[in-house]
Design an enzyme around this catalytic site. Structure first.
Site, PDB file in Angstrom:
ATOM      1  N   CYS A  15      43.253  66.949  46.271  1.00 15.21           N
ATOM      2  CA  CYS A  15      42.827  65.702  46.903  1.00 15.21           C
ATOM      3  C   CYS A  15      41.383  65.820  47.376  1.00 15.21           C
ATOM      4  CB  CYS A  15      43.741  65.375  48.077  1.00 15.21           C
ATOM      5  SG  CYS A  15      45.425  64.927  47.580  1.00 15.21           S
ATOM      6  N   HIS A  52      41.084  61.162  51.568  1.00 18.43           N
ATOM      7  CA  HIS A  52      41.585  61.107  52.939  1.00 18.43           C
ATOM      8  C   HIS A  52      40.600  61.718  53.927  1.00 18.43           C
ATOM      9  CE1 HIS A  52      42.805  65.449  53.241  1.00 18.43           C
ATOM     10  NE2 HIS A  52      42.974  65.335  51.931  1.00 18.43           N
TER      11      HIS A  52
END
Length: 422
Positions: A332, A313
């Protein structure tokens, strides 16, 4: 044909090339400076003023294992001759200085071939030493400013036999994985770096932020299946306990300022003042952050199938990309210049950079299923060599080089599926 070999295959066998290489050739590529502008993180860049560009050779290329075999022979020779000297400095060393520690610095740089024996004052930090320091920093993934600060000094003073062991461990990993085919994205965790590869050629390189030591990014194989523009962020249950409750105890306005809303399981919104933050009551609610500048996912989220609830992301905190230490996430992977990566991923959906920017600027929620979905590999490679003879090292951040199971990278091709698999 599967793009990556199963780790369960028999261990890679190889023979070291005869002879010892006494010096590396001039490096054909240097890492770029970390830049804050989103479109500035192209794979071709400059570091420390050097005009050389980065090689198009990815880490998992057919030439990597032969290059590592040569590197192992070189480093075995270095170790057999007693290794390299420590640099006895308790302060930064930089251009223009003259002191005894610089003589040791010169010896250290010559040991790995970053500096050729040069005329001049052996205790002087001249332009030759500065260029050699930059070369060293590039190979070790350190911001290439040409001065010897704390991080550069620490990397220099790690013994040669430790570096040799890294090469020996990682050649097994790389050999067992082989060279993926087609389009793929490779996240190298120790390097906190992303390679975008197509038909064996590196087309993009991105600085990344990956999982911290106590919240590690998992090793996996998958496919990039969906792009979320201007996404909501749903706070994972684990982060409610680890991060959100402690934050609210210190700053009761945190949720409001971050545009995070609280909902019951049935979808009814709850005001933060109604929650007892000195208990575990918050774990019974759902927390959702609105799209926008404050959103923890930034403007884009890249999804792939995996059992760990991790994804790639964007991020509003772009300052992380300017650090040598980029192990700050909860698992992440944050991507610098994510728009360039998204443009490449959505190429077969008819997207170009202008359309990607337009979707982001609109602020509207949009989910796009990826056509011809590229493979994704998250790997643990802390040492490698390229066919131009340049040897790279990174910190063994998760201590996997020390594990007897270090080759078991969970690179299971059955998780990848076909490009049309969700």
């Amino acid at each position: 044909m599967n793009p990556i070999k199963q780790i369960g295959l028999a261990a890679l066998t190889f023979g070291l090339l005869a002879g010892v290489a006494h010096a590396q050739e001039t490096m054909a590529a240097v890492l770029q400076n970390v830049q804050q502008s989103e479109w500035g993180d192209n794979f071709v860049g400059q570091a420390g003023g050097s005009s050389a560009v980065m090689t198009r050779e990815p880490i998992l290329s057919p030439g990597t294992v032969p290059a590592m075999q040569q590197a192992i022979a070189r480093y075995q020779d270095i170790v057999s001759r007693g290794g390299w000297p420590n640099v006895p400095a308790d302060h930064p060393l930089k251009l223009g200085m003259r002191e005894p520690a610089i003589a040791a610095l010169r010896e250290r740089l010559m040991a790995e071939g970053d500096l050729n024996a040069a005329s001049g004052d052996p205790q002087a930090f001249d332009s030759y030493v500065q260029a050699a320091v930059r070369r060293f920093q590039v190979r070790y993934g350190i911001f290439a400013d040409g001065s010897v600060g704390k991080e550069t000094l620490a990397a220099m003073n790690i013994p040669a036999d430790f570096r040799l062991n890294q090469l020996q461990v990682n050649i097994q990993r790389i050999g067992a994985m082989g060279s993926p085919e087609g389009r793929y994205v490779l996240v190298d965790i120790p390097a906190a770096q992303i390679e975008v590869v197509e038909n064996g050629q590196l087309v993009q390189r991105h600085t990344a932020t990956v999982g911290r030591i106590d919240r590690q990014t998992p090793l996996l194989s998958s496919r990039l299946t969906e792009i979320n523009f201007n996404p909501y962020w749903h706070v994972p249950p684990s982060l409610i306990v680890k991060d959100l409750i402690p934050r609210m105890q210190k700053d009761p306005n945190y949720l409001k300022e971050s545009e995070i809303h609280i909902y019951t399981q049935s979808g009814q919104e709850v005001d933060s003042s109604q929650v007892n933050w000195n208990s575990d009551e918050a774990t019974h609610y759902l927390f959702r952050q609105d799209p926008g500048e404050h959103n923890s996912l930034g403007h884009v989220k890249i999804n792939f199938s995996n059992p760990y609830s991790v994804y790639l992301h964007d991020t509003p905190e772009k300052g992380f990309f300017g650090s040598n230490y980029r192990f700050e996430s909860s698992g992440c992977m944050r991507v610098q210049n994510v728009r360039e990566l998204v443009t490449w991923i959505l190429r077969d959906n008819g997207y170009d950079s202008g359309r990607v920017d337009e979707e982001i600027r609109s602020g509207n929620r949009l989910d796009v299923k990826v056509a011809n979905a590229p493979a994704l590999f998250t790997v643990y490679i802390s040492a490698w060599a390229s066919s131009d003879g340049v040897v790279h090292f990174r910190d063994d951040i998760y201590k996997m080089d020390q594990s007897s199971n270090a080759v078991a990278l969970n690179q299971n091709p059955s998780m990848i599926g076909s490009p049309d698999t969700e």
